[in-house]
Motif scaffolding. Sequence first.
Motif, PDB file in Angstrom:
ATOM      1  N   PRO A   4      14.564 -30.354  39.490  1.00 34.83           N
ATOM      2  CA  PRO A   4      13.693 -31.348  40.140  1.00 34.83           C
ATOM      3  C   PRO A   4      14.275 -32.765  40.092  1.00 34.83           C
ATOM      4  O   PRO A   4      14.114 -33.530  41.048  1.00 34.83           O
ATOM      5  CB  PRO A   4      12.395 -31.248  39.328  1.00 34.83           C
ATOM      6  N   THR A   5      14.942 -33.091  38.996  1.00 33.10           N
ATOM      7  CA  THR A   5      15.547 -34.419  38.915  1.00 33.10           C
ATOM      8  C   THR A   5      16.641 -34.586  39.964  1.00 33.10           C
ATOM      9  O   THR A   5      16.744 -35.628  40.630  1.00 33.10           O
ATOM     10  CB  THR A   5      16.140 -34.651  37.510  1.00 33.10           C
ATOM     11  N   TYR A   6      17.453 -33.558  40.128  1.00 32.79           N
ATOM     12  CA  TYR A   6      18.516 -33.615  41.138  1.00 32.79           C
ATOM     13  C   TYR A   6      17.903 -33.751  42.540  1.00 32.79           C
ATOM     14  O   TYR A   6      18.387 -34.551  43.366  1.00 32.79           O
ATOM     15  CB  TYR A   6      19.378 -32.363  41.066  1.00 32.79           C
ATOM     16  N   LEU A   7      16.861 -32.981  42.823  1.00 31.14           N
ATOM     17  CA  LEU A   7      16.227 -33.064  44.137  1.00 31.14           C
ATOM     18  C   LEU A   7      15.621 -34.443  44.374  1.00 31.14           C
ATOM     19  O   LEU A   7      15.685 -34.972  45.496  1.00 31.14           O
ATOM     20  CB  LEU A   7      15.147 -31.985  44.263  1.00 31.14           C
ATOM     21  N   LEU A   9      23.441 -42.876  38.415  1.00 28.20           N
ATOM     22  CA  LEU A   9      23.839 -42.828  37.017  1.00 28.20           C
ATOM     23  C   LEU A   9      23.007 -43.747  36.136  1.00 28.20           C
ATOM     24  O   LEU A   9      22.953 -43.546  34.919  1.00 28.20           O
ATOM     25  CB  LEU A   9      25.321 -43.194  36.864  1.00 28.20           C
ATOM     26  N   VAL A  10      22.352 -44.760  36.719  1.00 26.81           N
ATOM     27  CA  VAL A  10      21.637 -45.736  35.899  1.00 26.81           C
ATOM     28  C   VAL A  10      20.121 -45.709  36.085  1.00 26.81           C
ATOM     29  O   VAL A  10      19.377 -46.062  35.162  1.00 26.81           O
ATOM     30  CB  VAL A  10      22.160 -47.166  36.180  1.00 26.81           C
ATOM     31  N   ILE A  11      19.637 -45.270  37.243  1.00 31.59           N
ATOM     32  CA  ILE A  11      18.193 -45.304  37.500  1.00 31.59           C
ATOM     33  C   ILE A  11      17.440 -44.155  36.828  1.00 31.59           C
ATOM     34  O   ILE A  11      16.404 -44.384  36.188  1.00 31.59           O
ATOM     35  CB  ILE A  11      17.902 -45.320  39.016  1.00 31.59           C
ATOM     36  N   PRO A  12      17.888 -42.885  36.924  1.00 26.09           N
ATOM     37  CA  PRO A  12      17.112 -41.804  36.294  1.00 26.09           C
ATOM     38  C   PRO A  12      16.906 -41.983  34.795  1.00 26.09           C
ATOM     39  O   PRO A  12      15.892 -41.539  34.251  1.00 26.09           O
ATOM     40  CB  PRO A  12      17.954 -40.556  36.585  1.00 26.09           C
ATOM     41  N   GLY A  13      17.837 -42.596  34.104  1.00 25.71           N
ATOM     42  CA  GLY A  13      17.676 -42.847  32.674  1.00 25.71           C
ATOM     43  C   GLY A  13      17.434 -44.318  32.375  1.00 25.71           C
ATOM     44  O   GLY A  13      17.908 -44.831  31.347  1.00 25.71           O
ATOM     45  N   MET A  41       8.407 -37.330  26.341  1.00 30.68           N
ATOM     46  CA  MET A  41       9.464 -37.011  25.392  1.00 30.68           C
ATOM     47  C   MET A  41       9.507 -35.513  25.095  1.00 30.68           C
ATOM     48  O   MET A  41      10.555 -34.988  24.704  1.00 30.68           O
ATOM     49  CB  MET A  41       9.262 -37.783  24.088  1.00 30.68           C
ATOM     50  N   PHE A  42       8.396 -34.833  25.280  1.00 28.64           N
ATOM     51  CA  PHE A  42       8.305 -33.406  24.972  1.00 28.64           C
ATOM     52  C   PHE A  42       8.370 -32.531  26.221  1.00 28.64           C
ATOM     53  O   PHE A  42       8.807 -31.377  26.149  1.00 28.64           O
ATOM     54  CB  PHE A  42       7.011 -33.111  24.210  1.00 28.64           C
ATOM     55  N   PHE A  43       7.934 -33.064  27.355  1.00 32.31           N
ATOM     56  CA  PHE A  43       7.909 -32.292  28.593  1.00 32.31           C
ATOM     57  C   PHE A  43       8.518 -33.137  29.709  1.00 32.31           C
ATOM     58  O   PHE A  43       8.091 -34.268  29.933  1.00 32.31           O
ATOM     59  CB  PHE A  43       6.469 -31.894  28.970  1.00 32.31           C
ATOM     60  N   SER A  44       9.496 -32.567  30.386  1.00 36.22           N
ATOM     61  CA  SER A  44      10.131 -33.269  31.500  1.00 36.22           C
ATOM     62  C   SER A  44      10.215 -32.348  32.704  1.00 36.22           C
ATOM     63  O   SER A  44       9.976 -31.135  32.603  1.00 36.22           O
ATOM     64  CB  SER A  44      11.532 -33.742  31.103  1.00 36.22           C
TER      65      SER A  44
END
Length: 295
Positions: free
Chosen positions: A127-130, A144-148, A119-122
């Motif tokens: 990196p998420t896009y890659l 649209l549904v898996i990363p979150g 929650m504090f560090f992501s």
Amino acid sequence: MNTIQSTREKAFDWAVYALLTIVSLIVLYPLVFVLVASFSSPEAVMRGEVWLWPKDITWMGYTKIFQNNEILTGYLNTIVYTVVGTAINLILSVAAAYPLSRKDFAGRNAISALMVFTMFFSGGMVPTYLLVKNLSMLNTMWALVIPGAVSVYNIIIMRTFFQSSIPGEMQEAASIDGCSNLGILWKIVLPLSMPIIAVMILFYSVGHWNSYFSGLMYLTDRDKYPLQLFLREILIQGQMQEMLGVGDDSHARNVMEGEAIKYAVVIVANLPVLMLYPFLQRYFVKGVMIGSVKG
């Protein structure tokens, strides 16, 4: 003395009611204005003549919406993304919260600490896009549904609800009678957890319904755009037309049509959420208060 105290209490109650009424009006007025403006003449809206009642009632905005195939496609896409995404969110949140609520689950405190750490560090946006790209999810619904798929905050609320509202003795009795952990979850915990489940459905569904940034990042095919992306385009086009100024009659007509469509799309886009809330309202306050305050 009691009379004075009673008078003061009544005065305090009236002051609270007055303050809440003012706050409610401030919160509700933008929604009322958008609703009224969606039925009013765009010229009257742009001249600032619309306040609480429609003026020169017209259905032009709604007519243009339902004639636009892209908006209808975006509406359908958003419904699909919201239903699928909320289902995944709810299943994974329950699957994570229930074991963490069990006192006999070894290592639950360490796992909870690791989850709270995120929650504090992501990893960040790049990196998420890659990661989404390497998983071959670009330009698909799953981006649209898996990363979150899970929210640590909601898992903590649900875990706290399970701990404070589901008697441990009931689960132990079911276990002694031969019920498995999955059976306890399905037959005992979930039926008693409708308030928090309703809250999670509302939180997750509203988040998916209003989401546009994920689609902006991961989608390139317009046939897969959610409604919010088309709404964003309409708003940007309307702002650009206003900045460029009104020239010939065709340009003025486009500006007026864009103004009418803008308000109508906002109403159409938010209507499902407004319709969903009354059905979940009776669970909402109870679920939030028990899940976040107790324990």
